[in-house]
Design a protein around this motif. Structure first.
Motif, PDB file in Angstrom:
ATOM      1  N   ALA A   1       0.839  -1.209   0.000  1.00  0.00           N
ATOM      2  CA  ALA A   1       0.000   0.000   0.000  1.00  0.00           C
ATOM      3  C   ALA A   1       0.871   1.255   0.000  1.00  0.00           C
ATOM      4  O   ALA A   1       0.577   2.238  -0.699  1.00  0.00           O
ATOM      5  CB  ALA A   1      -0.934  -0.003   1.202  1.00  0.00           C
ATOM      6  N   PHE A   2       1.964   1.235   0.787  1.00  0.00           N
ATOM      7  CA  PHE A   2       2.894   2.368   0.841  1.00  0.00           C
ATOM      8  C   PHE A   2       3.523   2.595  -0.531  1.00  0.00           C
ATOM      9  O   PHE A   2       3.590   3.719  -1.042  1.00  0.00           O
ATOM     10  CB  PHE A   2       3.976   2.092   1.888  1.00  0.00           C
ATOM     11  CG  PHE A   2       5.059   3.136   1.960  1.00  0.00           C
ATOM     12  CD1 PHE A   2       4.911   4.260   2.763  1.00  0.00           C
ATOM     13  CD2 PHE A   2       6.232   3.009   1.224  1.00  0.00           C
ATOM     14  CE1 PHE A   2       5.909   5.231   2.828  1.00  0.00           C
ATOM     15  CE2 PHE A   2       7.236   3.962   1.278  1.00  0.00           C
ATOM     16  CZ  PHE A   2       7.070   5.078   2.091  1.00  0.00           C
ATOM     17  N   LEU A   3       3.968   1.519  -1.132  1.00  0.00           N
ATOM     18  CA  LEU A   3       4.608   1.576  -2.447  1.00  0.00           C
ATOM     19  C   LEU A   3       3.637   2.122  -3.493  1.00  0.00           C
ATOM     20  O   LEU A   3       3.975   3.019  -4.281  1.00  0.00           O
ATOM     21  CB  LEU A   3       5.060   0.158  -2.826  1.00  0.00           C
ATOM     22  CG  LEU A   3       5.939  -0.040  -4.046  1.00  0.00           C
ATOM     23  CD1 LEU A   3       7.205   0.772  -3.954  1.00  0.00           C
ATOM     24  CD2 LEU A   3       6.264  -1.530  -4.206  1.00  0.00           C
ATOM     25  N   ASN A   4       2.429   1.613  -3.487  1.00  0.00           N
ATOM     26  CA  ASN A   4       1.405   2.033  -4.439  1.00  0.00           C
ATOM     27  C   ASN A   4       1.101   3.520  -4.292  1.00  0.00           C
ATOM     28  O   ASN A   4       1.044   4.269  -5.278  1.00  0.00           O
ATOM     29  CB  ASN A   4       0.137   1.208  -4.212  1.00  0.00           C
ATOM     30  CG  ASN A   4      -0.957   1.539  -5.210  1.00  0.00           C
ATOM     31  OD1 ASN A   4      -0.817   1.349  -6.406  1.00  0.00           O
ATOM     32  ND2 ASN A   4      -2.066   2.063  -4.700  1.00  0.00           N
ATOM     33  N   ARG A   5       0.922   3.959  -3.045  1.00  0.00           N
ATOM     34  CA  ARG A   5       0.560   5.356  -2.821  1.00  0.00           C
ATOM     35  C   ARG A   5       1.703   6.306  -3.169  1.00  0.00           C
ATOM     36  O   ARG A   5       1.483   7.366  -3.759  1.00  0.00           O
ATOM     37  CB  ARG A   5       0.136   5.567  -1.364  1.00  0.00           C
ATOM     38  CG  ARG A   5      -0.363   6.979  -1.136  1.00  0.00           C
ATOM     39  CD  ARG A   5      -0.888   7.223   0.239  1.00  0.00           C
ATOM     40  NE  ARG A   5      -1.195   8.631   0.396  1.00  0.00           N
ATOM     41  CZ  ARG A   5      -1.358   9.229   1.561  1.00  0.00           C
ATOM     42  NH1 ARG A   5      -1.249   8.548   2.676  1.00  0.00           N
ATOM     43  NH2 ARG A   5      -1.628  10.520   1.642  1.00  0.00           N
ATOM     44  N   LEU A   6       2.919   5.932  -2.823  1.00  0.00           N
ATOM     45  CA  LEU A   6       4.059   6.799  -3.092  1.00  0.00           C
ATOM     46  C   LEU A   6       4.285   6.972  -4.594  1.00  0.00           C
ATOM     47  O   LEU A   6       4.527   8.088  -5.069  1.00  0.00           O
ATOM     48  CB  LEU A   6       5.317   6.229  -2.413  1.00  0.00           C
ATOM     49  CG  LEU A   6       6.605   7.054  -2.526  1.00  0.00           C
ATOM     50  CD1 LEU A   6       6.398   8.491  -2.071  1.00  0.00           C
ATOM     51  CD2 LEU A   6       7.716   6.387  -1.723  1.00  0.00           C
ATOM     52  N   VAL A   7       4.171   5.883  -5.339  1.00  0.00           N
ATOM     53  CA  VAL A   7       4.355   5.969  -6.796  1.00  0.00           C
ATOM     54  C   VAL A   7       3.213   6.752  -7.439  1.00  0.00           C
ATOM     55  O   VAL A   7       3.428   7.736  -8.157  1.00  0.00           O
ATOM     56  CB  VAL A   7       4.465   4.561  -7.424  1.00  0.00           C
ATOM     57  CG1 VAL A   7       4.440   4.657  -8.955  1.00  0.00           C
ATOM     58  CG2 VAL A   7       5.726   3.859  -6.962  1.00  0.00           C
ATOM     59  N   ASN A   8       1.974   6.327  -7.176  1.00  0.00           N
ATOM     60  CA  ASN A   8       0.828   6.985  -7.799  1.00  0.00           C
ATOM     61  C   ASN A   8       0.745   8.449  -7.411  1.00  0.00           C
ATOM     62  O   ASN A   8       0.449   9.311  -8.237  1.00  0.00           O
ATOM     63  CB  ASN A   8      -0.473   6.273  -7.408  1.00  0.00           C
ATOM     64  CG  ASN A   8      -0.960   5.344  -8.501  1.00  0.00           C
ATOM     65  OD1 ASN A   8      -0.746   5.590  -9.679  1.00  0.00           O
ATOM     66  ND2 ASN A   8      -1.592   4.256  -8.115  1.00  0.00           N
ATOM     67  N   GLY A   9       0.983   8.724  -6.121  1.00  0.00           N
ATOM     68  CA  GLY A   9       0.898  10.100  -5.644  1.00  0.00           C
ATOM     69  C   GLY A   9       1.935  10.998  -6.271  1.00  0.00           C
ATOM     70  O   GLY A   9       1.654  12.144  -6.651  1.00  0.00           O
ATOM     71  N   THR A  10       3.156  10.498  -6.412  1.00  0.00           N
ATOM     72  CA  THR A  10       4.224  11.289  -7.027  1.00  0.00           C
ATOM     73  C   THR A  10       3.910  11.583  -8.494  1.00  0.00           C
ATOM     74  O   THR A  10       4.103  12.705  -8.969  1.00  0.00           O
ATOM     75  CB  THR A  10       5.580  10.553  -6.909  1.00  0.00           C
ATOM     76  OG1 THR A  10       5.869  10.323  -5.526  1.00  0.00           O
ATOM     77  CG2 THR A  10       6.698  11.366  -7.522  1.00  0.00           C
ATOM     78  N   VAL A  11       3.411  10.576  -9.202  1.00  0.00           N
ATOM     79  CA  VAL A  11       3.040  10.782 -10.606  1.00  0.00           C
ATOM     80  C   VAL A  11       1.856  11.746 -10.708  1.00  0.00           C
ATOM     81  O   VAL A  11       1.867  12.695 -11.499  1.00  0.00           O
ATOM     82  CB  VAL A  11       2.716   9.428 -11.284  1.00  0.00           C
ATOM     83  CG1 VAL A  11       2.195   9.648 -12.706  1.00  0.00           C
ATOM     84  CG2 VAL A  11       3.949   8.531 -11.310  1.00  0.00           C
ATOM     85  N   GLU A  12       0.842  11.512  -9.892  1.00  0.00           N
ATOM     86  CA  GLU A  12      -0.375  12.327  -9.916  1.00  0.00           C
ATOM     87  C   GLU A  12      -0.087  13.802  -9.634  1.00  0.00           C
ATOM     88  O   GLU A  12      -0.621  14.703 -10.280  1.00  0.00           O
ATOM     89  CB  GLU A  12      -1.339  11.777  -8.864  1.00  0.00           C
ATOM     90  CG  GLU A  12      -2.669  12.490  -8.756  1.00  0.00           C
ATOM     91  CD  GLU A  12      -3.557  11.835  -7.708  1.00  0.00           C
ATOM     92  OE1 GLU A  12      -4.599  11.299  -8.077  1.00  0.00           O
ATOM     93  OE2 GLU A  12      -3.177  11.857  -6.514  1.00  0.00           O
ATOM     94  N   ARG A  13       0.806  14.059  -8.672  1.00  0.00           N
ATOM     95  CA  ARG A  13       1.059  15.433  -8.205  1.00  0.00           C
ATOM     96  C   ARG A  13       2.320  16.050  -8.836  1.00  0.00           C
ATOM     97  O   ARG A  13       2.821  17.060  -8.352  1.00  0.00           O
ATOM     98  CB  ARG A  13       1.217  15.431  -6.684  1.00  0.00           C
ATOM     99  CG  ARG A  13      -0.042  15.063  -5.914  1.00  0.00           C
ATOM    100  CD  ARG A  13      -0.903  16.252  -5.663  1.00  0.00           C
ATOM    101  NE  ARG A  13      -2.033  15.948  -4.784  1.00  0.00           N
ATOM    102  CZ  ARG A  13      -2.907  16.853  -4.372  1.00  0.00           C
ATOM    103  NH1 ARG A  13      -2.768  18.111  -4.752  1.00  0.00           N
ATOM    104  NH2 ARG A  13      -3.916  16.516  -3.588  1.00  0.00           N
ATOM    105  N   LYS A  14       2.828  15.464  -9.887  1.00  0.00           N
ATOM    106  CA  LYS A  14       4.116  15.887 -10.438  1.00  0.00           C
ATOM    107  C   LYS A  14       4.219  17.396 -10.665  1.00  0.00           C
ATOM    108  O   LYS A  14       5.207  18.034 -10.268  1.00  0.00           O
ATOM    109  CB  LYS A  14       4.383  15.163 -11.768  1.00  0.00           C
ATOM    110  CG  LYS A  14       5.734  15.518 -12.376  1.00  0.00           C
ATOM    111  CD  LYS A  14       5.893  14.981 -13.794  1.00  0.00           C
ATOM    112  CE  LYS A  14       5.240  15.892 -14.814  1.00  0.00           C
ATOM    113  NZ  LYS A  14       5.662  15.603 -16.203  1.00  0.00           N
TER     114      LYS A  14
END
Length: 423
Positions: free
Chosen positions: A44-57
């Motif tokens: 869950a941490f991995l998923n959120r960190l990747v998606n969040g970084t891409v989403e908020r770039k």
């Protein structure tokens, strides 16, 4: 687990997506599958960190550029990625204190051969952490991390208030929507079975086959998924078959069907009727076939066919033609956050042209009195209302019966559906 650095895995994943052009939803799934042995909270941490970084770039870059003399575009890709991830954690994740987050990314920079830049990473991240409560995002593009040209387009189409609601909707947390195979099990019985496994289930009030699930680890680990008792399909996508009026005994063709969700849903609704599920490439057809096999649908047939090419044998053959066509995908940014960086005004124009070509071709497959259902997963008017208007002008034998533009919120993605009857 000892020896596993989640931030390093996330960093490598983000680099592949933002620097090397991998599709986020496909690549991240492959990474999560590879590390399937990790604990649920680690995944869950991995998923959120990747998606969040891409989403908020875009927003992250704006923050970094406000504090760093070296602008994001001038940074080395690995350092740029480390900075983006560090800022995302500082702003949006509270698993560890900001000081510890800064330390982790400094260590990561050193580990990957950038010891000389570790002081830079440390200094900028700590300044950002100290000042985060004072940071303001006055423009919509920085507040919601959306390319300015897309914001401008939606402002022209929908006005500022509606545009901001759309942008907010993309950042709403989303539960996974599933379609229950009502020919095999009721929603109530499926919900009871899933709840016994610790999975949270919420039954949808407005689409009769839809449920929302959360608190599960992986779909592959849910027996009911492997048994074909449910299929992952968004609310909006499920709505297509119902609005199109697909019913028992009909002959249906889905002209751009992969991965097959709508075709399989039609298969359930036509009962002793038949459904042809077509797509362009061998790979896409194999994906449809895989889902046909898993769900045990005996009345759905997968075929490889280019939707722009007229199939003489299909002329006036079908009660319902499902045309869920290639589009910009700007309604499903929540699922595919990198899509907003990959589209351009030119690519939108090309897609609009392609949609028109396909509609002009596949409308010929509709029987007199039959239905053409056009849908896209976007909220771009040129691909939606304007496309329908142009089609109806060129094809007076069709009449618009129902049209709906859905905007992203907690229940569903952005999606467009138009049902047209052939007189």
């Amino acid at each position: 687990m000892a020896g596993i650095n989640l931030r390093e895995i996330a960093m490598e994943t983000v680099i592949e997506i933002l620097e090397n052009g991998q599709f986020s939803h496909i690549y991240l799934k492959a990474v999560l599958d590879k590390y399937g042995y990790l604990e649920k909270n680690e995944r869950a941490f991995l998923n959120r960190l990747v998606n969040g970084t891409v989403e908020r770039k875009l927003q992250l870059d704006y923050i970094i550029d406000s504090f760093s003399k070296t602008k994001v575009k001038k940074m080395k890709p690995l350092i740029r990625t480390i900075m983006r991830m560090g800022v995302y954690e500082i702003y949006y994740m509270d698993a560890v204190p900001d000081s510890a987050t800064c330390n982790e990314y400094v260590k990561l920079a050193k580990k990957r051969g950038f010891a000389g830049l570790s002081g830079f990473v440390n200094g900028v991240l700590r300044n950002i952490a100290r000042e985060k409560s004072h940071m303001e995002f006055k423009e919509l593009w920085t507040k919601y991390s959306m390319p300015q040209w897309i914001v401008d387009k939606w402002m022209a189409d929908y006005g500022k208030e509606q545009t901001e609601e759309i942008l907010k909707g993309f950042l709403e947390p989303e539960e996974l929507c599933i379609r229950v195979n009502l020919n095999k099990i009721s929603r109530k019985d499926l919900a009871e079975r899933l709840k016994k496994q610790g999975i949270s289930v919420r039954i949808c009030d407005t689409v009769e086959s839809a449920c929302y699930i959360s608190d599960y680890d992986s779909l592959a680990a849910i027996p009911e998924f492997s048994e074909g008792l449910f299929y992952v399909q968004d609310y909006s996508s499920q709505l297509v078959s119902y609005m199109a009026g697909v019913a028992a005994g009909q002959q249906v063709v889905d002209v751009c069907a992969a991965p097959g969700g709508k075709a399989l849903h039609c298969g359930e609704l036509v009962k002793d009727g038949t459904v042809i599920a077509r797509d362009l490439t061998e790979q896409k057809v194999a994906l449809i076939q895989e889902n046909i096999n898993r769900t045990g649908a005996t009345n759905v047939t997968a075929q490889q066919w280019d939707a722009t090419v007229l199939d003489e044998d299909s002329i006036r053959r079908y009660d319902t033609v499902i045309a869920d066509l290639p589009c910009s995908g700007l309604g499903i940014i929540r699922k595919k956050p990198d899509i907003k960086y990959n589209q351009t005004e030119d690519s939108l124009a090309e897609l609009t042209k392609l949609q028109g070509q396909i509609l002009d071709t596949v409308c010929q497959y509709v029987k007199d009195g039959g239905t053409l259902c056009y849908s896209t997963c976007t909220i771009n008017k040129d691909e939606n209302e304007n496309q329908v208007e142009a089609f109806l002008k060129a094809h007076p034998e069709f009449e618009k019966k129902e049209m709906q533009q859905l905007f992203p919120n907690k229940e569903h993605d952005g999606f467009f559906i138009c049902v047209m009857k052939k007189n």
